[in-house]
Design an enzyme around this catalytic site. Structure first.
Site, PDB file in Angstrom:
ATOM      1  N   HIS A  94       0.832  -1.206   0.000  1.00  0.00           N
ATOM      2  CA  HIS A  94       0.000   0.000   0.000  1.00  0.00           C
ATOM      3  C   HIS A  94       0.862   1.249   0.000  1.00  0.00           C
ATOM      4  O   HIS A  94       2.043   1.196   0.333  1.00  0.00           O
ATOM      5  CB  HIS A  94      -0.978   0.029   1.179  1.00  0.00           C
ATOM      6  CG  HIS A  94      -0.360  -0.006   2.536  1.00  0.00           C
ATOM      7  ND1 HIS A  94      -0.141  -1.168   3.227  1.00  0.00           N
ATOM      8  CD2 HIS A  94       0.095   0.978   3.345  1.00  0.00           C
ATOM      9  CE1 HIS A  94       0.406  -0.904   4.408  1.00  0.00           C
ATOM     10  NE2 HIS A  94       0.573   0.393   4.504  1.00  0.00           N
ATOM     11  N   HIS A 107       4.052   7.037   3.934  1.00  0.00           N
ATOM     12  CA  HIS A 107       4.968   5.910   3.754  1.00  0.00           C
ATOM     13  C   HIS A 107       4.493   5.014   2.624  1.00  0.00           C
ATOM     14  O   HIS A 107       3.350   5.126   2.165  1.00  0.00           O
ATOM     15  CB  HIS A 107       5.139   5.090   5.051  1.00  0.00           C
ATOM     16  CG  HIS A 107       3.918   4.384   5.552  1.00  0.00           C
ATOM     17  ND1 HIS A 107       3.035   4.943   6.456  1.00  0.00           N
ATOM     18  CD2 HIS A 107       3.419   3.141   5.294  1.00  0.00           C
ATOM     19  CE1 HIS A 107       2.067   4.081   6.725  1.00  0.00           C
ATOM     20  NE2 HIS A 107       2.267   2.974   6.024  1.00  0.00           N
ATOM     21  N   GLU A 139       7.561   0.923   5.216  1.00  0.00           N
ATOM     22  CA  GLU A 139       6.992  -0.129   6.064  1.00  0.00           C
ATOM     23  C   GLU A 139       7.241  -1.458   5.356  1.00  0.00           C
ATOM     24  O   GLU A 139       7.073  -1.562   4.142  1.00  0.00           O
ATOM     25  CB  GLU A 139       5.477   0.110   6.209  1.00  0.00           C
ATOM     26  CG  GLU A 139       4.771  -0.939   7.057  1.00  0.00           C
ATOM     27  CD  GLU A 139       3.272  -0.658   7.219  1.00  0.00           C
ATOM     28  OE1 GLU A 139       2.704   0.111   6.420  1.00  0.00           O
ATOM     29  OE2 GLU A 139       2.677  -1.226   8.157  1.00  0.00           O
TER      30      GLU A 139
HETATM   31 CO    CO Z   1       1.024   1.246   6.324  1.00  0.00          CO
END
Ligand code: CO
Length: 134
Positions: free
Chosen positions: A7, A79, A130
């Site tokens: 994502h 992020h 991440e």
């Molecule tokens: Co995230």
């Protein structure tokens, strides 16, 4: 080591407005808000055919998103999340290469119920990364 883009996370100053825009103007499949107290965020996931968008809004006084929105009042990309097969092996390999892992360095359970880690943006071209074990 890294696999698919899981994502892209966007910090937003108005979660309802952002969700409505993705749903109504962009025609995306928008999920329900989820509180993630361990991460200090409320998230809404948006499903795209090839990845997801994670809308982030601060939850609680110590939310890491609050400072980001203070610096970026209109919101912004917070992020990107890459998938890895073995998060501990990925962490050890990246740490050995000099990359800094945020927090305790141990994986936490993320918004999808899977282990996640964050890597210092200064070690990755200014982009917070991440890693999520899938
Ligand atoms: Co995230």
């Amino acid at each position: 080591m890294i696999g698919r883009l899981n994502h892209v996370a966007i910090a937003v100053p108005d979660l309802e407005a952002a969700a409505a825009q993705y749903r109504d103007a962009l025609g995306a499949k928008v999920g329900a808000p989820q509180d993630e107290p361990d991460h200090g965020v409320t998230v809404i996931f948006i499903e795209l055919p090839n990845t997801k968008i994670e809308l982030l809004y601060p939850l609680g006084e110590d939310s890491p998103i609050r400072g980001f929105l203070d610096k970026n009042p209109a919101g912004g990309i917070h992020h990107v999340c890459y998938e890895v097969e073995d998060i501990t092996a990925a962490r050890d390999q990246l740490s050995a290469a000099g990359a800094r892992v945020l927090g305790s360095g141990d994986p936490k359970i993320g918004a999808h119920g899977k282990p996640v880690l964050f890597l210092h943006p200064k070690d990755f071209q200014g982009c917070l990364i991440e890693l999520e074990q899938v």
